[in-house]
Scaffold this motif. Sequence first.
Motif, PDB file in Angstrom:
ATOM      1  N   GLU A 231       0.847  -1.187   0.000  1.00 18.99           N
ATOM      2  CA  GLU A 231       0.000   0.000   0.000  1.00 18.99           C
ATOM      3  C   GLU A 231       0.887   1.244   0.000  1.00 18.99           C
ATOM      4  O   GLU A 231       1.861   1.309   0.760  1.00 18.99           O
ATOM      5  N   VAL A 232       0.554   2.227  -0.852  1.00 20.05           N
ATOM      6  CA  VAL A 232       1.379   3.427  -1.002  1.00 20.05           C
ATOM      7  C   VAL A 232       0.498   4.662  -0.888  1.00 20.05           C
ATOM      8  O   VAL A 232      -0.699   4.637  -1.189  1.00 20.05           O
ATOM      9  N   ASP A 233       1.116   5.767  -0.464  1.00 19.66           N
ATOM     10  CA  ASP A 233       0.384   7.031  -0.328  1.00 19.66           C
ATOM     11  C   ASP A 233       1.387   8.149  -0.086  1.00 19.66           C
ATOM     12  O   ASP A 233       2.569   7.904   0.199  1.00 19.66           O
ATOM     13  N   TRP A 234       0.919   9.378  -0.197  1.00 19.26           N
ATOM     14  CA  TRP A 234       1.707  10.556   0.182  1.00 19.26           C
ATOM     15  C   TRP A 234       1.320  10.985   1.590  1.00 19.26           C
ATOM     16  O   TRP A 234       0.142  10.946   1.949  1.00 19.26           O
ATOM     17  N   ALA A 235       2.302  11.392   2.398  1.00 16.75           N
ATOM     18  CA  ALA A 235       2.010  11.980   3.707  1.00 16.75           C
ATOM     19  C   ALA A 235       1.598  13.433   3.507  1.00 16.75           C
ATOM     20  O   ALA A 235       2.149  14.137   2.652  1.00 16.75           O
ATOM     21  N   GLY A 236       0.630  13.868   4.292  1.00 14.91           N
ATOM     22  CA  GLY A 236       0.149  15.234   4.118  1.00 14.91           C
ATOM     23  C   GLY A 236       1.124  16.292   4.603  1.00 14.91           C
ATOM     24  O   GLY A 236       1.197  17.389   4.051  1.00 14.91           O
ATOM     25  N   LYS A 237       1.906  15.980   5.628  1.00 15.82           N
ATOM     26  CA  LYS A 237       2.839  16.937   6.200  1.00 15.82           C
ATOM     27  C   LYS A 237       4.103  17.013   5.354  1.00 15.82           C
ATOM     28  O   LYS A 237       4.577  16.011   4.834  1.00 15.82           O
ATOM     29  N   THR A 238       4.658  18.213   5.203  1.00 10.88           N
ATOM     30  CA  THR A 238       5.903  18.405   4.457  1.00 10.88           C
ATOM     31  C   THR A 238       7.035  18.757   5.422  1.00 10.88           C
ATOM     32  O   THR A 238       6.806  19.102   6.578  1.00 10.88           O
ATOM     33  N   MET A 239       8.276  18.674   4.905  1.00 10.40           N
ATOM     34  CA  MET A 239       9.456  19.019   5.688  1.00 10.40           C
ATOM     35  C   MET A 239      10.244  20.097   4.954  1.00 10.40           C
ATOM     36  O   MET A 239       9.995  20.364   3.766  1.00 10.40           O
ATOM     37  N   ARG A 240      11.201  20.692   5.650  1.00 11.04           N
ATOM     38  CA  ARG A 240      11.924  21.853   5.091  1.00 11.04           C
ATOM     39  C   ARG A 240      13.339  21.481   4.706  1.00 11.04           C
ATOM     40  O   ARG A 240      14.019  20.733   5.402  1.00 11.04           O
ATOM     41  N   ILE A 241      13.776  22.045   3.582  1.00  7.88           N
ATOM     42  CA  ILE A 241      15.176  21.982   3.165  1.00  7.88           C
ATOM     43  C   ILE A 241      15.642  23.421   2.966  1.00  7.88           C
ATOM     44  O   ILE A 241      15.053  24.166   2.175  1.00  7.88           O
ATOM     45  N   VAL A 242      16.678  23.825   3.681  1.00 10.13           N
ATOM     46  CA  VAL A 242      17.160  25.205   3.657  1.00 10.13           C
ATOM     47  C   VAL A 242      18.529  25.221   3.001  1.00 10.13           C
ATOM     48  O   VAL A 242      19.462  24.542   3.458  1.00 10.13           O
TER      49      VAL A 242
ATOM     50  N   LYS B 192      10.214  22.856   0.019  1.00 10.36           N
ATOM     51  CA  LYS B 192       9.449  21.790   0.682  1.00 10.36           C
ATOM     52  C   LYS B 192       9.941  20.415   0.238  1.00 10.36           C
ATOM     53  O   LYS B 192      10.378  20.233  -0.893  1.00 10.36           O
ATOM     54  N   ALA B 193       9.854  19.473   1.140  1.00 11.94           N
ATOM     55  CA  ALA B 193      10.128  18.066   0.823  1.00 11.94           C
ATOM     56  C   ALA B 193       8.886  17.267   1.189  1.00 11.94           C
ATOM     57  O   ALA B 193       8.345  17.398   2.286  1.00 11.94           O
ATOM     58  N   TYR B 194       8.425  16.453   0.263  1.00  8.64           N
ATOM     59  CA  TYR B 194       7.226  15.644   0.461  1.00  8.64           C
ATOM     60  C   TYR B 194       7.650  14.212   0.810  1.00  8.64           C
ATOM     61  O   TYR B 194       8.723  13.758   0.425  1.00  8.64           O
ATOM     62  N   LEU B 195       6.793  13.516   1.539  1.00  9.26           N
ATOM     63  CA  LEU B 195       7.114  12.175   2.028  1.00  9.26           C
ATOM     64  C   LEU B 195       6.233  11.140   1.338  1.00  9.26           C
ATOM     65  O   LEU B 195       5.002  11.199   1.426  1.00  9.26           O
ATOM     66  N   PHE B 196       6.871  10.216   0.647  1.00 12.83           N
ATOM     67  CA  PHE B 196       6.205   9.064   0.047  1.00 12.83           C
ATOM     68  C   PHE B 196       6.269   7.901   1.031  1.00 12.83           C
ATOM     69  O   PHE B 196       7.333   7.605   1.579  1.00 12.83           O
ATOM     70  N   VAL B 197       5.131   7.251   1.290  1.00 11.26           N
ATOM     71  CA  VAL B 197       5.046   6.196   2.302  1.00 11.26           C
ATOM     72  C   VAL B 197       4.534   4.914   1.650  1.00 11.26           C
ATOM     73  O   VAL B 197       3.580   4.940   0.864  1.00 11.26           O
ATOM     74  N   ALA B 198       5.174   3.791   1.981  1.00  8.92           N
ATOM     75  CA  ALA B 198       4.740   2.476   1.512  1.00  8.92           C
ATOM     76  C   ALA B 198       4.822   1.490   2.673  1.00  8.92           C
ATOM     77  O   ALA B 198       5.680   1.635   3.552  1.00  8.92           O
ATOM     78  N   VAL B 199       3.941   0.485   2.669  1.00 10.61           N
ATOM     79  CA  VAL B 199       3.925  -0.478   3.774  1.00 10.61           C
ATOM     80  C   VAL B 199       3.413  -1.823   3.263  1.00 10.61           C
ATOM     81  O   VAL B 199       2.563  -1.891   2.360  1.00 10.61           O
ATOM     82  N   LEU B 200       3.964  -2.892   3.810  1.00  9.11           N
ATOM     83  CA  LEU B 200       3.463  -4.248   3.588  1.00  9.11           C
ATOM     84  C   LEU B 200       2.467  -4.554   4.703  1.00  9.11           C
ATOM     85  O   LEU B 200       2.855  -4.632   5.880  1.00  9.11           O
TER      86      LEU B 200
ATOM     87  N   ALA C 217       8.753  11.906  -9.996  1.00  4.27           N
ATOM     88  CA  ALA C 217       9.058  11.701  -8.578  1.00  4.27           C
ATOM     89  C   ALA C 217       8.262  10.524  -8.023  1.00  4.27           C
ATOM     90  O   ALA C 217       8.781   9.710  -7.253  1.00  4.27           O
ATOM     91  N   TRP C 218       7.011  10.418  -8.400  1.00  6.04           N
ATOM     92  CA  TRP C 218       6.162   9.302  -7.979  1.00  6.04           C
ATOM     93  C   TRP C 218       6.754   7.965  -8.423  1.00  6.04           C
ATOM     94  O   TRP C 218       6.827   7.012  -7.646  1.00  6.04           O
ATOM     95  N   LEU C 219       7.220   7.893  -9.658  1.00 12.34           N
ATOM     96  CA  LEU C 219       7.792   6.644 -10.177  1.00 12.34           C
ATOM     97  C   LEU C 219       9.125   6.337  -9.514  1.00 12.34           C
ATOM     98  O   LEU C 219       9.419   5.179  -9.182  1.00 12.34           O
ATOM     99  N   ARG C 220       9.978   7.349  -9.323  1.00 15.22           N
ATOM    100  CA  ARG C 220      11.287   7.107  -8.688  1.00 15.22           C
ATOM    101  C   ARG C 220      11.107   6.611  -7.249  1.00 15.22           C
ATOM    102  O   ARG C 220      11.889   5.777  -6.776  1.00 15.22           O
TER     103      ARG C 220
END
Length: 516
Positions: free
Chosen positions: A143-154, A163-171, A189-192
């Motif tokens: 199962e895969v999804d995007w996390a709603g919260k973003t992180m910062r890169i300065v 902004k940095a987005y978080l891709f999440v996957a789980v068995l 980005a989704w495919l990578r």
Amino acid sequence: MVRKIKAKAILRLNDQGLSGRAIARSLGIARQSVAEVLAASAAAGIAYPDVETKPDDEVYSMLFPGRGERESVYEQPDWARVHRELARVGVTLRILHGEYADECAAAGRPRMGYDRFCKQYAAYVARTGVTSRVEHKAGRTIEVDWAGKTMRIVDPVTGDVSKAYLFVAVLPFSRYAFVEPTLDMGQNAWLRCHVAMYEWFGGSTPRLVCDNLKTGVISHPRDGEVVLNDAYRSMAEHYSAAVIPGRVRRPKDKPSAENTVWHATMALAGAMRDRAFASLDELRGAVRGWLDEYNSRPFQKRDGSRRSVFESDERPLLIPLPGTAYEVADWIYGRKVQSNCHVAYARNWYSVPYAYAGTVVDLRVGSDTLEVWHKGSRLCTHRLLPATAANRYSTNETDLPGKAGWRQWDRERCERWAKRVGPDCADVVGRLFAAQRFDDQGGAALAVLRLSRRYSERRLENACSLALQSVASPRYSHIRPILETGQDMTGGLTETSDDGAGGWVRGGDYYANMGR
């Protein structure tokens, strides 16, 4: 039934000084039941402080040992074995009940029916706190999804924040998780992220459950076929997976991903909210460190951890990865194959099998290869020509018909054509090639020669003669206006630029006749 007496509640209210009548009225039970509990507690020497921290069922058993307990006449299955077998692919409760029934029949012992069998297994799951295996099978789904919260890169130099987005996957079976940060949520980005996910798991599964985002799913009607994005479908096929999107507004179709998304948001984005990362690689390193700790954290209601369950039960069942990782590429649609069996891309030409001349094809452009596709079938593959090159040809000999002696328009062929037109045309073509650093960049010479197909070779020779009289190094932009205005037929130039090198200016007669 006597078992329904709230023994612990009766002792608590009695300890507070309430009478038997008041306790019965407060709990909505008979006075005889209250008296029975108080008599049993006095006989056993048990008061409320002795059972304050114990559950209700245990208190009842202390006061009335053995009451209400019935021994089943049916042969009891090994529920721990049933639970282990359900983790295997293709095993269902119906199959296990059939095996249980056969064993009981062979031993001559009574057996329970299928409904009771299922209810008893559900009670075992609830009693022991293990996760039900009815829905989750090992090595079957990611199962895969995007996390709603973003992180910062300065950026440490400019101070720019991105902004940095978080891709999440789980068995779902082992809850073994993967998180990948990325700078955008676009198609590539989704495919990578998926490619990195498969490398992290070390294998793939037959099912890939995603959300209905446009980078994966084009349409998901309530009735009818789900239409997937071409690139996403191609990536899933590369890893032998079938994409099964969750229903629209049905997060419970992928509950494991939703749960891991929440954990990632809380543990990563929350705990690191005041931490700034200088690069995506630095953020990825922090995420991988958190992942190791998260996957190794012991379960609260079952033995082991995500990592231990994954390594022992799920990794052996994953589909082996292909020899090469999927190459993320861009798709270009609707390119027409020319009559010379070539299709254009980035100012260069790539051959296509001659049977597809005149048709429309799609191009899949990777990091160093170009694939030509037609109606879902790959026709051929080429190595990408350098981005600095122009008007170069990549030709597979098998793509051309045997009788078509087509050859690339190189300098030698262009000069022979120019000599057939005339000496002045040959002079112009020679100067155009001499002005380029490489002969492959002499596409302007071929463009000049092709003017003879529209205006005739005689007129092109006259136009080249006039251009040589005006400028030292004639170009295509000098010769074509001469032919368009008919100056080659009058034998003179209508008007030239001030410095003789900036092209031609059309006279008033030309614009006066435009409306006729």
